[in-house]
Design a protein around this motif. Structure first.
Motif, PDB file in Angstrom:
ATOM      1  N   SER A  16       0.839  -1.199   0.000  1.00 14.73           N
ATOM      2  CA  SER A  16       0.000   0.000   0.000  1.00 14.73           C
ATOM      3  C   SER A  16       0.869   1.243   0.000  1.00 14.73           C
ATOM      4  CB  SER A  16      -0.935  -0.019   1.214  1.00 14.73           C
ATOM      5  OG  SER A  16      -0.200  -0.136   2.411  1.00 14.73           O
ATOM      6  N   GLY A  17       2.178   1.047  -0.100  1.00 18.97           N
ATOM      7  CA  GLY A  17       3.071   2.201  -0.198  1.00 18.97           C
ATOM      8  C   GLY A  17       4.479   1.957   0.288  1.00 18.97           C
ATOM      9  N   ASP A  18       4.647   1.450   1.522  1.00 19.14           N
ATOM     10  CA  ASP A  18       5.974   1.383   2.130  1.00 19.14           C
ATOM     11  C   ASP A  18       6.625   0.007   2.064  1.00 19.14           C
ATOM     12  OD1 ASP A  18       6.035   4.077   2.839  1.00 19.14           O
ATOM     13  OD2 ASP A  18       4.976   3.709   4.713  1.00 19.14           O
ATOM     14  N   THR A  19       5.841  -1.063   2.124  1.00 24.10           N
ATOM     15  CA  THR A  19       6.431  -2.397   2.101  1.00 24.10           C
ATOM     16  C   THR A  19       7.236  -2.622   0.829  1.00 24.10           C
ATOM     17  OG1 THR A  19       4.789  -3.460   3.533  1.00 24.10           O
ATOM     18  CG2 THR A  19       5.903  -4.868   1.966  1.00 24.10           C
ATOM     19  N   GLY A  20       6.731  -2.143  -0.300  1.00 25.95           N
ATOM     20  CA  GLY A  20       7.388  -2.403  -1.574  1.00 25.95           C
ATOM     21  C   GLY A  20       8.803  -1.873  -1.626  1.00 25.95           C
TER      22      GLY A  20
END
Length: 466
Positions: free
Chosen positions: A141-145
């Motif tokens: 959703s934004g940061d994990t990637g």
């Protein structure tokens, strides 16, 4: 240490296999068969340790004989040496007995670095030992990637495919993923929302035939136990810094997928005195609605100023449900199957127990902006929108002013300049020096329709040995 599935039908596994498996074969999530427990005297003896030394004491019981102690210590030293602050997770005081723990001092400016910098090293270690290659498939959703790519991009034995919702992450978040070059790195922008991406990942783990039997999927999402394990540590770190374990602590946790606050719940079960855990959500408030009214019901996902929390299906909540149901896997499986069809509730006595464990609050965009502005005006300290939600929820739910309240600062404000601008704060948060040229770097990603067959075909075609 053995690990069992929350749905009760998959075989128990050791640490190495859980690390590589992610989702259990019965669709459940792995949890330890039993938790280590530390008494107050032992926790007290950890005062003054470096972050990596503390991490070893907290985590090694979960790893046990899978990795020699000296090798694991080396991994931890390497993991936390790349953080930009010597304290690794420094604490900043906002008010009397009110603190923010800055978890954004890692390479990608988000709390996910604590787990994913370690996960990359764990994967490299185990895969080298096994002479095995895997395909990492994750949804963000934004940061994990970005944290997963940064943590795993040097791994010799992995190809990384990260799905993010097209045009639903901040520009900084997107560029942190799409500007990292490497033949083994693949970013996929899905025309859908995060829940669509997460659903594809879960379905792909359940049926990996699209890989032709040539490799297997490995998980970097918080369904991977190793991520939860690493997040337990900073609860002990914060407590020890503020007088624990001789005084209790309260924590407010911005959460969408329930992993970070579940780690706090485990820290409490492992012996750390924690008097309050606050679930802080945005308008996508399925967890708050369950905690306040015993109704688990999916609503339409909304796009907010806190995109990392724009999640409606909180995967790690299953791990809590497993405990609430006395670790009855069949009961959890039945409940979640019913939840996929419509609203569900649990028995009243189980829900009341959950209410004793957690408080909760939902904070809309206006209150998020108000909090960013108020904290800046009071302290000249800039919050990102997710941490602002945590601070507002902490203040709304706080039970005892004598107990230190610690909000987990989950991301650097520079990742969300639009939210800062909307709050009315005139200061634009600068990117740290190592990311100063982010907007000049070349991007590389593929936009695909919200269709699992197309996504799986892309992965099958582009992994290294396809």
């Amino acid at each position: 240490m053995r690990y069992i599935s929350t749905r009760g039908e998959a075989p128990a596994l050791g640490f190495e296999d859980v690390l590589l498996t992610g989702l259990a074969t019965d669709g459940g999530l792995y949890v330890p068969e039993s938790l280590p427990h530390f008494d107050l005297e032992e926790i007290r003896s950890w005062r003054g340790l470096s972050y990596s030394e503390l991490a070893f004491n907290v985590m090694y019981p979960f790893v046990d004989d899978a990795i020699p102690a000296d090798d694991f210590r080396k991994m931890l030293d390497e993991t936390y040496s790349v953080f930009a602050h010597k304290a690794v997770a420094p604490l900043v005081q906002l008010d009397t007995n009110e603190w923010v723990m800055e978890l954004f001092r890692g390479p990608t400016l988000a709390f996910k670095d604590f787990a994913l910098q370690l996960l990359g090293r764990l994967l490299d270690y185990v895969l080298e030992k096994r002479k095995q290659h895997v395909v990492i498939m994750g949804a963000t959703s934004g940061d994990t990637g970005s944290a997963a790519i940064e943590g795993c991009r040097r791994c010799e034995h992995v190809d990384i495919f990260i799905l993010h919702p097209y045009q639903r992450v901040s520009e900084v978040q997107r560029r942190q993923m799409t500007t990292v070059q490497g033949e083994n790195i693949h970013n996929i922008a899905v025309r859908g929302n995060f829940d669509d991406c997460q659903r594809m990942v879960k379905e792909s783990f359940g049926n990996q035939s699209f890989l032709g039997g040539k490799t297997q999927l490995a998980a970097v999402n918080s369904i991977n136990w190793a991520r939860i394990m690493a997040q337990i540590v900073y609860y002990f770190h914060a407590s020890l810094a503020l007088g624990g374990p001789d005084r209790s602590m309260a924590f407010s946790v911005p959460t969408g997928n329930f992993g970070d606050i579940f780690a706090g719940y485990l820290a409490k079960k492992m012996g750390l005195p924690i008097s309050q855990l606050v679930i802080a959500t945005n308008r996508n408030d399925i967890l708050h609605r369950f905690m306040s009214g015993n109704k688990y019901e999916q609503h339409q996902l909304e796009h907010t100023l806190s995109p990392s929390m724009d999640i409606m299906v909180s995967s790690n909540f299953e791990r809590l449900l497993f405990d609430l149901h006395g670790r009855d896997g069949l009961a959890v499986k039945t409940l979640l199957e019913n939840a996929a069809k419509g609203p569900v509730s649990i028995e009243d006595y189980r829900w009341k127990h959950a209410r004793k464990l957690f408080d909760s609050d939902a904070v809309d965009d206006k209150a998020t902006c108000d909090t960013i502005r108020e904290i800046y005006e009071q302290n000249e300290y800039l919050l990102d929108p997710h941490t602002a939600i945590g601070v507002r929820a902490a203040r709304n739910c706080r039970r005892d002013q004598v107990v230190p309240m610690i909000t987990l600062g989950t991301a650097h404000p520079a990742k969300f300049p639009d939210a800062v601008a909307e709050s009315g704060v005139s200061v634009e948060p600068p990117l740290p020096a190592h990311m100063a040229d982010l907007f000049e770097r070349e991007e590389r990603y593929t936009v695909l329709d919200n269709n699992i067959d197309g996504v799986q075909a892309f992965i099958a075609k582009h992994w290294k040995n396809a």
